[in-house]
Design a protein around this motif. Structure first.
Motif, PDB file in Angstrom:
ATOM      1  N   GLY A 138      38.841  60.485  30.598  1.00  0.00           N
ATOM      2  CA  GLY A 138      38.717  59.294  31.421  1.00  0.00           C
ATOM      3  C   GLY A 138      40.108  58.758  31.707  1.00  0.00           C
ATOM      4  O   GLY A 138      40.925  58.642  30.801  1.00  0.00           O
ATOM      5  N   CYS A 139      40.385  58.441  32.956  1.00  0.00           N
ATOM      6  CA  CYS A 139      41.726  58.014  33.361  1.00  0.00           C
ATOM      7  C   CYS A 139      41.682  56.594  33.906  1.00  0.00           C
ATOM      8  O   CYS A 139      40.907  56.295  34.820  1.00  0.00           O
ATOM      9  CB  CYS A 139      42.288  58.971  34.409  1.00  0.00           C
ATOM     10  SG  CYS A 139      43.915  58.509  35.026  1.00  0.00           S
ATOM     11  N   LEU A 140      42.528  55.719  33.354  1.00  0.00           N
ATOM     12  CA  LEU A 140      42.608  54.342  33.815  1.00  0.00           C
ATOM     13  C   LEU A 140      43.994  54.076  34.387  1.00  0.00           C
ATOM     14  O   LEU A 140      45.004  54.249  33.702  1.00  0.00           O
ATOM     15  CB  LEU A 140      42.311  53.365  32.671  1.00  0.00           C
ATOM     16  CG  LEU A 140      42.167  51.898  33.094  1.00  0.00           C
ATOM     17  CD1 LEU A 140      41.069  51.211  32.289  1.00  0.00           C
ATOM     18  CD2 LEU A 140      43.478  51.135  32.916  1.00  0.00           C
ATOM     19  N   LEU A 141      44.019  53.671  35.650  1.00  0.00           N
ATOM     20  CA  LEU A 141      45.265  53.307  36.317  1.00  0.00           C
ATOM     21  C   LEU A 141      45.379  51.792  36.350  1.00  0.00           C
ATOM     22  O   LEU A 141      44.413  51.094  36.668  1.00  0.00           O
ATOM     23  CB  LEU A 141      45.289  53.856  37.748  1.00  0.00           C
ATOM     24  CG  LEU A 141      45.056  55.360  37.903  1.00  0.00           C
ATOM     25  CD1 LEU A 141      45.131  55.754  39.369  1.00  0.00           C
ATOM     26  CD2 LEU A 141      46.063  56.155  37.090  1.00  0.00           C
ATOM     27  N   THR A 142      46.558  51.283  36.034  1.00  0.00           N
ATOM     28  CA  THR A 142      46.770  49.844  35.966  1.00  0.00           C
ATOM     29  C   THR A 142      47.434  49.363  37.246  1.00  0.00           C
ATOM     30  O   THR A 142      48.584  49.716  37.518  1.00  0.00           O
ATOM     31  CB  THR A 142      47.659  49.477  34.767  1.00  0.00           C
ATOM     32  OG1 THR A 142      47.138  50.074  33.586  1.00  0.00           O
ATOM     33  CG2 THR A 142      47.733  47.977  34.592  1.00  0.00           C
ATOM     34  N   SER A 143      46.743  48.587  38.038  1.00  0.00           N
ATOM     35  CA  SER A 143      47.324  47.989  39.237  1.00  0.00           C
ATOM     36  C   SER A 143      47.621  46.523  38.941  1.00  0.00           C
ATOM     37  O   SER A 143      46.724  45.750  38.614  1.00  0.00           O
ATOM     38  CB  SER A 143      46.338  48.095  40.408  1.00  0.00           C
ATOM     39  OG  SER A 143      46.726  47.256  41.461  1.00  0.00           O
ATOM     40  N   PHE A 144      48.899  46.156  39.052  1.00  0.00           N
ATOM     41  CA  PHE A 144      49.250  44.754  38.831  1.00  0.00           C
ATOM     42  C   PHE A 144      50.057  44.252  40.026  1.00  0.00           C
ATOM     43  O   PHE A 144      49.517  43.751  40.985  1.00  0.00           O
ATOM     44  CB  PHE A 144      50.016  44.580  37.522  1.00  0.00           C
ATOM     45  CG  PHE A 144      50.399  43.157  37.234  1.00  0.00           C
ATOM     46  CD1 PHE A 144      49.466  42.134  37.305  1.00  0.00           C
ATOM     47  CD2 PHE A 144      51.710  42.831  36.908  1.00  0.00           C
ATOM     48  CE1 PHE A 144      49.821  40.811  37.060  1.00  0.00           C
ATOM     49  CE2 PHE A 144      52.073  41.515  36.642  1.00  0.00           C
ATOM     50  CZ  PHE A 144      51.139  40.500  36.734  1.00  0.00           C
ATOM     51  N   ARG A 145      51.357  44.456  40.022  1.00  0.00           N
ATOM     52  CA  ARG A 145      52.188  43.980  41.118  1.00  0.00           C
ATOM     53  C   ARG A 145      52.928  45.119  41.823  1.00  0.00           C
ATOM     54  O   ARG A 145      53.935  44.914  42.488  1.00  0.00           O
ATOM     55  CB  ARG A 145      53.167  42.919  40.628  1.00  0.00           C
ATOM     56  CG  ARG A 145      52.474  41.660  40.095  1.00  0.00           C
ATOM     57  CD  ARG A 145      53.459  40.545  39.860  1.00  0.00           C
ATOM     58  NE  ARG A 145      54.117  40.093  41.077  1.00  0.00           N
ATOM     59  CZ  ARG A 145      53.587  39.221  41.948  1.00  0.00           C
ATOM     60  NH1 ARG A 145      52.374  38.721  41.723  1.00  0.00           N
ATOM     61  NH2 ARG A 145      54.250  38.862  43.019  1.00  0.00           N
ATOM     62  N   ARG A 146      52.418  46.345  41.667  1.00  0.00           N
ATOM     63  CA  ARG A 146      53.012  47.476  42.377  1.00  0.00           C
ATOM     64  C   ARG A 146      51.908  48.282  43.093  1.00  0.00           C
ATOM     65  O   ARG A 146      51.785  49.484  42.892  1.00  0.00           O
ATOM     66  CB  ARG A 146      53.763  48.386  41.399  1.00  0.00           C
ATOM     67  CG  ARG A 146      54.983  47.750  40.715  1.00  0.00           C
ATOM     68  CD  ARG A 146      55.692  48.807  39.895  1.00  0.00           C
ATOM     69  NE  ARG A 146      56.864  48.316  39.203  1.00  0.00           N
ATOM     70  CZ  ARG A 146      56.916  48.075  37.896  1.00  0.00           C
ATOM     71  NH1 ARG A 146      55.841  48.261  37.138  1.00  0.00           N
ATOM     72  NH2 ARG A 146      58.031  47.653  37.331  1.00  0.00           N
ATOM     73  N   PRO A 147      51.092  47.653  43.908  1.00  0.00           N
ATOM     74  CA  PRO A 147      50.001  48.391  44.564  1.00  0.00           C
ATOM     75  C   PRO A 147      50.507  49.492  45.486  1.00  0.00           C
ATOM     76  O   PRO A 147      49.760  50.418  45.824  1.00  0.00           O
ATOM     77  CB  PRO A 147      49.252  47.303  45.339  1.00  0.00           C
ATOM     78  CG  PRO A 147      50.262  46.215  45.561  1.00  0.00           C
ATOM     79  CD  PRO A 147      51.117  46.230  44.329  1.00  0.00           C
ATOM     80  N   GLU A 148      51.774  49.400  45.890  1.00  0.00           N
ATOM     81  CA  GLU A 148      52.323  50.418  46.792  1.00  0.00           C
ATOM     82  C   GLU A 148      52.417  51.795  46.141  1.00  0.00           C
ATOM     83  O   GLU A 148      52.568  52.809  46.823  1.00  0.00           O
ATOM     84  CB  GLU A 148      53.716  49.991  47.295  1.00  0.00           C
ATOM     85  CG  GLU A 148      54.816  49.970  46.239  1.00  0.00           C
ATOM     86  CD  GLU A 148      54.859  48.694  45.398  1.00  0.00           C
ATOM     87  OE1 GLU A 148      55.789  48.545  44.595  1.00  0.00           O
ATOM     88  OE2 GLU A 148      53.962  47.847  45.565  1.00  0.00           O
ATOM     89  N   ASN A 149      52.326  51.843  44.801  1.00  0.00           N
ATOM     90  CA  ASN A 149      52.403  53.129  44.092  1.00  0.00           C
ATOM     91  C   ASN A 149      51.053  53.824  43.952  1.00  0.00           C
ATOM     92  O   ASN A 149      50.989  54.983  43.540  1.00  0.00           O
ATOM     93  CB  ASN A 149      52.993  52.937  42.692  1.00  0.00           C
ATOM     94  CG  ASN A 149      54.433  52.455  42.723  1.00  0.00           C
ATOM     95  OD1 ASN A 149      55.149  52.675  43.694  1.00  0.00           O
ATOM     96  ND2 ASN A 149      54.869  51.808  41.653  1.00  0.00           N
ATOM     97  N   LEU A 150      49.962  53.123  44.276  1.00  0.00           N
ATOM     98  CA  LEU A 150      48.629  53.636  43.973  1.00  0.00           C
ATOM     99  C   LEU A 150      48.306  54.938  44.703  1.00  0.00           C
ATOM    100  O   LEU A 150      47.688  55.836  44.128  1.00  0.00           O
ATOM    101  CB  LEU A 150      47.567  52.586  44.297  1.00  0.00           C
ATOM    102  CG  LEU A 150      47.015  51.786  43.115  1.00  0.00           C
ATOM    103  CD1 LEU A 150      45.968  50.794  43.593  1.00  0.00           C
ATOM    104  CD2 LEU A 150      46.436  52.691  42.041  1.00  0.00           C
ATOM    105  N   HIS A 151      48.686  55.036  45.955  1.00  0.00           N
ATOM    106  CA  HIS A 151      48.376  56.248  46.714  1.00  0.00           C
ATOM    107  C   HIS A 151      48.964  57.479  46.029  1.00  0.00           C
ATOM    108  O   HIS A 151      48.269  58.477  45.797  1.00  0.00           O
ATOM    109  CB  HIS A 151      48.923  56.141  48.145  1.00  0.00           C
ATOM    110  CG  HIS A 151      48.077  55.328  49.063  1.00  0.00           C
ATOM    111  ND1 HIS A 151      46.856  55.757  49.537  1.00  0.00           N
ATOM    112  CD2 HIS A 151      48.282  54.094  49.594  1.00  0.00           C
ATOM    113  CE1 HIS A 151      46.341  54.833  50.318  1.00  0.00           C
ATOM    114  NE2 HIS A 151      47.180  53.819  50.380  1.00  0.00           N
TER     115      HIS A 151
END
Length: 242
Positions: free
Chosen positions: A7-20
């Motif tokens: 199971g993989c959890l990605l943390t989005s806080f104040r860098r949403p530009e890295n999500l892609h």
């Protein structure tokens, strides 16, 4: 090797530009994750949930729950044997999960892409292991960060030993401490200079911006307090002899 359940959890806080880029890297893993969850942690810089909903589950938290809650979410959300948790500045190579599983086959350990050794028990001097220095072999360290990989069951002692008054930092200390309490060491898998596909973090420079916690006032003092607190609770620093 039998395909593990991850199971993989990605943390989005104040860098949403890295999500892609981060999502693409996780979805391209040679050993795939069974489930991907994006945990958005109470920031006004919210990614488009509709845009990312086709890539994984999106969980939006209205409050900033700090660096601790994502591990509680990982414990409750996943039913997998293994859990991978990423900071929002971390892009893994395509063989990172494979690297972690091969390392687990030799030494069951809490794994991370960047590790620190405190050779004299204090925060200074310190030695860095992982993507920033490249290590040809897996190495024992005191704490890890950026990208964590562990058995999901090890998150239960992490949750059950948290005390009131936890600060905005220190989750890396607490995770290594709680694993040590059940006999699990902390390690960094190989990060060979000649094979970046094995790395847990390909773009370390993403963590050196105005959002980095280490740039915040009082962060160094908070880290020192965390270090001293866990030593006081019985956490042993200094890597085991190999």
């Amino acid at each position: 090797m039998e395909t593990p359940s991850i199971g993989c959890l990605l943390t989005s806080f104040r860098r949403p530009e890295n999500l892609h880029e981060q999502l693409a890297a996780v979805r391209s893993q040679s050993v795939p994750a069974e489930r991907i969850v994006i945990f958005h942690n109470g920031s006004d810089m919210t990614p488009d949930m509709k845009e990312f909903s086709s890539h994984g589950d999106f969980i939006w938290c209205s409050e900033n729950t700090g660096v601790w809650a994502r591990f509680a979410f990982a414990l409750s959300l996943f039913k997998t044997e293994y859990v991978a948790v990423f900071d929002d500045d971390t892009i893994p190579g395509l063989n990172w999960f494979k690297n972690c599983m091969e390392c687990m086959g030799k030494n069951e350990a809490l794994l991370g892409s960047g590790g620190v050794v405190f050779p004299e028990g204090t925060r200074e001097p310190r030695e860095y292991v992982g993507w920033s220095s490249q290590n040809e072999q897996a190495e024992f360290v005191d704490i890890v960060g950026h990208a964590w990989f562990l058995k999901r069951s090890w998150l239960l002692p992490f949750i059950s030993t948290i005390r009131e008054g936890t600060d905005t930092c220190g989750e890396d200390y607490h995770l290594s401490y709680s694993c040590q309490e059940i006999g699990i060491p902390t390690m960094v898998p190989p990060h060979p200079a000649t094979d970046r596909s094995q790395w847990g973090s390909l773009k370390g420079e993403l963590g050196h911006d105005q959002e980095a916690l280490y740039t915040k006032p009082g962060e160094a003092e908070s880290k020192q307090l965390a270090h001293d607190a866990y030593v006081g609770r019985g956490w042993k620093t200094g890597v085991p002899e190999q």
